[in-house]
Design a protein around this motif. Structure first.
Motif, PDB file in Angstrom:
ATOM      1  N   ASP A   1      42.075  42.993  33.537  1.00  0.00           N
ATOM      2  CA  ASP A   1      41.832  43.120  34.977  1.00  0.00           C
ATOM      3  C   ASP A   1      40.518  42.451  35.371  1.00  0.00           C
ATOM      4  O   ASP A   1      40.449  41.733  36.365  1.00  0.00           O
ATOM      5  CB  ASP A   1      41.810  44.589  35.402  1.00  0.00           C
ATOM      6  N   ARG A   2      39.470  42.683  34.579  1.00  0.00           N
ATOM      7  CA  ARG A   2      38.165  42.080  34.867  1.00  0.00           C
ATOM      8  C   ARG A   2      38.240  40.558  34.814  1.00  0.00           C
ATOM      9  O   ARG A   2      37.772  39.862  35.709  1.00  0.00           O
ATOM     10  CB  ARG A   2      37.110  42.576  33.869  1.00  0.00           C
TER      11      ARG A   2
ATOM     12  N   THR B   1      37.111  28.831  33.416  1.00  0.00           N
ATOM     13  CA  THR B   1      38.395  29.351  33.882  1.00  0.00           C
ATOM     14  C   THR B   1      39.442  29.202  32.788  1.00  0.00           C
ATOM     15  O   THR B   1      40.217  30.128  32.533  1.00  0.00           O
ATOM     16  CB  THR B   1      38.850  28.607  35.153  1.00  0.00           C
TER      17      THR B   1
ATOM     18  N   GLU C   1      39.860  44.938  30.438  1.00  0.00           N
ATOM     19  CA  GLU C   1      39.307  43.589  30.201  1.00  0.00           C
ATOM     20  C   GLU C   1      40.184  42.536  30.878  1.00  0.00           C
ATOM     21  O   GLU C   1      39.685  41.588  31.479  1.00  0.00           O
ATOM     22  CB  GLU C   1      39.179  43.318  28.700  1.00  0.00           C
TER      23      GLU C   1
ATOM     24  N   TYR D   1      40.854  38.642  35.149  1.00  0.00           N
ATOM     25  CA  TYR D   1      41.678  38.096  36.235  1.00  0.00           C
ATOM     26  C   TYR D   1      40.927  38.129  37.565  1.00  0.00           C
ATOM     27  O   TYR D   1      40.838  37.113  38.261  1.00  0.00           O
ATOM     28  CB  TYR D   1      43.012  38.839  36.360  1.00  0.00           C
ATOM     29  N   VAL D   2      40.387  39.277  37.916  1.00  0.00           N
ATOM     30  CA  VAL D   2      39.749  39.426  39.224  1.00  0.00           C
ATOM     31  C   VAL D   2      38.486  38.577  39.346  1.00  0.00           C
ATOM     32  O   VAL D   2      38.263  37.927  40.367  1.00  0.00           O
ATOM     33  CB  VAL D   2      39.439  40.920  39.512  1.00  0.00           C
ATOM     34  N   GLN D   3      37.662  38.553  38.317  1.00  0.00           N
ATOM     35  CA  GLN D   3      36.372  37.871  38.427  1.00  0.00           C
ATOM     36  C   GLN D   3      36.437  36.379  38.139  1.00  0.00           C
ATOM     37  O   GLN D   3      35.696  35.607  38.737  1.00  0.00           O
ATOM     38  CB  GLN D   3      35.356  38.522  37.478  1.00  0.00           C
ATOM     39  N   GLU D   4      37.313  35.948  37.233  1.00  0.00           N
ATOM     40  CA  GLU D   4      37.258  34.552  36.805  1.00  0.00           C
ATOM     41  C   GLU D   4      38.503  33.730  37.113  1.00  0.00           C
ATOM     42  O   GLU D   4      38.407  32.544  37.383  1.00  0.00           O
ATOM     43  CB  GLU D   4      36.950  34.504  35.302  1.00  0.00           C
TER      44      GLU D   4
ATOM     45  N   PRO E   1      39.797  33.822  41.683  1.00  0.00           N
ATOM     46  CA  PRO E   1      39.134  32.887  42.613  1.00  0.00           C
ATOM     47  C   PRO E   1      39.564  31.429  42.397  1.00  0.00           C
ATOM     48  O   PRO E   1      39.738  30.683  43.358  1.00  0.00           O
ATOM     49  CB  PRO E   1      37.641  33.064  42.312  1.00  0.00           C
TER      50      PRO E   1
END
Length: 148
Positions: A41-42, A24, A39, A44-47, A50
């Motif tokens: 957005d990816r 993280t 990149e 932020y949303v995936q790592e 959460p």
């Protein structure tokens, strides 16, 4: 006879199960340095998201912040949005841990919002039951109600 205390063995924590781990931290630093919107957005949303959500959930539950807010989800979402807005303020070069930084930021935000909500609640008075008004409140309300 002297009883021997048995110590529990230290729990081994799987770093992959931690909701806010070195991955993280790395994702936040990479997010800050990346210009590519897809990149970012990816990441932020995936790592990052959460971990932020779990951090905020834990703070709300541990410190019982949800009581004065309209709904748990509103409070959680507002705090997570605030953390998103502060991502670029984190400075990894200072040697601080991202978890420590965002934990303090989120907790301070929750404290401030709770205080603001408490102050709003104290400022609002109900005219439905005049017997519940203090003398000070009655002196303020009476001229308005009676028109004097």
């Amino acid at each position: 006879m002297e009883e021997k205390k048995t110590e529990k063995p230290a729990k081994k924590i799987d770093p992959l199960k931690l909701y806010f781990n070195s991955d993280t931290q790395h994702a936040i630093v990479t997010f800050q340095g990346t210009e590519d919107k897809k990149e970012r957005d990816r990441l932020y949303v995936q790592e990052i998201l959460p971990a932020f959500e779990k951090l905020v959930e834990n703070l709300i539950n541990i410190h019982k912040f949800a009581g004065l807010y309209d709904s748990y989800d509103d409070l959680k979402n507002d705090c997570v949005n605030f953390l998103f807005e502060t991502i670029n303020k984190f400075d990894a070069s200072r040697g601080t841990n991202a978890f420590s930084y965002f934990n303090v930021v989120a907790k301070n935000w929750l404290i401030i919002k709770t205080k603001q909500k408490t102050q709003k609640t104290k400022k609002n008075i109900s005219l439905d039951d005049p017997s519940m008004l203090s003398t000070y409140e009655r002196n303020i309300v009476d001229p308005i109600v009676t028109g004097k």
